[in-house]
Every structure is written in structure tokens, then in C-alpha cells.
Design a protein around this motif. Sequence first.
Motif, mmCIF file in Angstrom:
data_model
loop_
_atom_site.group_PDB
_atom_site.id
_atom_site.type_symbol
_atom_site.label_atom_id
_atom_site.label_comp_id
_atom_site.label_asym_id
_atom_site.label_seq_id
_atom_site.Cartn_x
_atom_site.Cartn_y
_atom_site.Cartn_z
ATOM 1 N N ALA A 54 75.902 114.944 -0.681
ATOM 2 C CA ALA A 54 76.066 115.969 -1.536
ATOM 3 C C ALA A 54 75.997 117.416 -0.952
ATOM 4 C CB ALA A 54 75.134 115.932 -2.618
ATOM 5 N N GLY A 55 75.106 117.517 0.145
ATOM 6 C CA GLY A 55 75.046 118.696 0.863
ATOM 7 C C GLY A 55 75.674 118.544 2.496
ATOM 8 N N LEU A 56 74.741 119.397 3.437
ATOM 9 C CA LEU A 56 74.923 119.330 4.401
ATOM 10 C C LEU A 56 74.733 118.249 5.405
ATOM 11 C CD1 LEU A 56 74.369 122.944 5.584
ATOM 12 C CD2 LEU A 56 76.361 121.863 5.466
ATOM 13 N N PRO A 57 75.301 117.505 5.937
ATOM 14 C CA PRO A 57 74.867 116.268 6.658
ATOM 15 C C PRO A 57 73.648 116.374 7.519
ATOM 16 C CG PRO A 57 77.036 117.188 7.753
ATOM 17 C CD PRO A 57 76.692 118.028 6.838
ATOM 18 N N PRO A 58 72.819 115.488 7.763
ATOM 19 C CA PRO A 58 71.572 115.726 8.437
ATOM 20 C C PRO A 58 71.771 116.056 9.913
ATOM 21 C CG PRO A 58 71.410 113.560 7.102
ATOM 22 C CD PRO A 58 72.813 114.020 7.155
ATOM 23 N N ALA A 59 70.902 116.772 10.314
ATOM 24 C CA ALA A 59 71.141 117.267 11.765
ATOM 25 C C ALA A 59 71.156 116.099 12.725
ATOM 26 C CB ALA A 59 70.054 118.334 12.096
ATOM 27 N N ALA A 60 70.341 115.302 12.338
ATOM 28 C CA ALA A 60 70.216 113.997 13.195
ATOM 29 C C ALA A 60 71.522 113.186 13.581
ATOM 30 C CB ALA A 60 69.128 113.146 12.590
ATOM 31 N N TRP A 61 72.356 113.741 12.688
ATOM 32 C CA TRP A 61 73.741 112.743 12.770
ATOM 33 C C TRP A 61 74.474 113.291 14.018
ATOM 34 C CZ3 TRP A 61 76.318 112.049 7.254
ATOM 35 C CH2 TRP A 61 75.726 111.413 6.697
ATOM 36 N N GLY A 62 74.347 114.402 14.457
ATOM 37 C CA GLY A 62 74.909 114.807 15.713
ATOM 38 C C GLY A 62 76.564 115.147 15.529
ATOM 39 N N ASN A 63 77.186 113.928 15.393
ATOM 40 C CA ASN A 63 78.512 113.855 15.475
ATOM 41 C C ASN A 63 79.221 113.684 14.040
ATOM 42 O OD1 ASN A 63 79.185 114.127 18.348
ATOM 43 N ND2 ASN A 63 78.354 112.170 18.625
ATOM 44 N N VAL A 64 79.896 114.688 13.436
ATOM 45 C CA VAL A 64 80.078 114.574 12.113
ATOM 46 C C VAL A 64 81.583 114.965 11.840
ATOM 47 C CG1 VAL A 64 79.866 115.137 9.741
ATOM 48 C CG2 VAL A 64 77.762 114.760 11.032
ATOM 49 N N ILE A 65 82.469 114.151 11.322
ATOM 50 C CA ILE A 65 83.781 114.838 10.621
ATOM 51 C C ILE A 65 83.587 115.089 9.502
ATOM 52 C CG2 ILE A 65 86.247 114.255 10.489
ATOM 53 C CD1 ILE A 65 86.162 113.124 13.166
ATOM 54 N N VAL A 66 83.838 116.247 8.590
ATOM 55 C CA VAL A 66 83.797 116.275 7.122
ATOM 56 C C VAL A 66 85.354 116.359 6.638
ATOM 57 C CG1 VAL A 66 83.223 117.916 5.261
ATOM 58 C CG2 VAL A 66 81.832 117.761 7.295
ATOM 59 N N ALA A 67 85.919 115.265 6.066
ATOM 60 C CA ALA A 67 87.183 115.036 5.703
ATOM 61 C C ALA A 67 87.396 114.960 4.146
ATOM 62 C CB ALA A 67 87.873 113.832 6.494
ATOM 63 N N ASN A 68 86.749 115.832 3.651
ATOM 64 C CA ASN A 68 87.000 115.777 2.110
ATOM 65 C C ASN A 68 87.197 117.292 1.648
ATOM 66 O OD1 ASN A 68 84.458 116.463 2.441
ATOM 67 N ND2 ASN A 68 83.462 115.499 0.669
ATOM 68 N N ARG A 69 87.410 117.392 0.313
ATOM 69 C CA ARG A 69 87.467 118.705 -0.152
ATOM 70 C C ARG A 69 86.370 119.059 -1.194
ATOM 71 N NH1 ARG A 69 92.891 118.660 -3.161
ATOM 72 N NH2 ARG A 69 93.399 116.658 -2.124
#
Length: 160
Positions: free
Chosen positions: A130-145
Motif C-alpha cells: 500500500a505504500g513505499l516498499p521497505p528499504a530492506a528490499w533493495g531491488n524493486v520494480i514498481v509495475a502498477n498504476r
Amino acid sequence: MTSAKTTTDAVHVIGGGLAGSEAAWQIANAGVPVVLHEMRPTRMTEAHQTEGLAELVCSNSFRSDDAANNAVGLLHAEMRRLGSLVMRAADANQVPAGGALAVDRIGFSDAVTRALHEHPLIAIDRTEIAGLPPAAWGNVIVANRPPHLGAARGRHPPAH
């Protein structure tokens, strides 16, 4: 989510539509673990009718498939050469549409969903981010609108 497939070095892909599904597929085929986050069926939208990944809600057409005379058709050909899951599923579920590439929506989504579920390096997490991904994830692709755009606002008619 299948925890056996996840690692701390996984790439997290948020959104299980066409872009997110293809990104997860390509990353995993390069040997990198992926966690694909899709909110449905936990949270549905007005436009989506199923919990399937890569569900088409606006049209069943991928437009022209003429690689010699159309830029969209050329993109299709290039994606096929690169091992695209989306194009493989589209080709396997094609319906008559003249020079266009149109698909059976349910068969297409089922094929993409099945391939992603069966890939040993892809874990599917059916919870909403629902918000920004956790910083611990490191590698993230946001592929939604964002929810205020497109299908969530009811711009697209329901799939039939």
C-alpha cells in the motif's frame, strides 16, 4: 507466497499485470530470485474479474502483429526472440482477429499465471503493497498504476 523460493537478494516486482509478469519472468530466467507482489484477490478492483496474473481488462487485442509494416508488430517479434512469456501466452491463446494479435482473455491469463507459479525462482505474494516498499528490499520494480488512474477509477469496462 512460497517461502522456499525467496531470498534476501530477490528482486521484488510490485504488480502482476503485463509489465510485472514479464519483468518477473525475465529476471527469474536470468537466474535471479523474484518475489512478485499482486494484491488480487486480497484486494480486487472494479475492472478486474479474476485473480489471474496479466488479466486483460480493456481489450483482448495486442494490436497489429505485422512485423514488416508496423512498429507494434516489430515489438512483438522482438519480444518473441527474447523469450517473452507474454508473447508465448498470447500466441498459445490467439483468436481470429485479422492482422491483429487478439487472445482469449481467460486462457491468456491462465497461461501466464501457471508459468509464473511453476517457475522455481518466482514466489508470488498475494498481499497489497500500500505504500513505499521497505528499504530492506533493495531491488524493486514498481509495475502498477496508482489507484487514482485508469482501471481503478473505472475508465476500463469489465472483462467479459
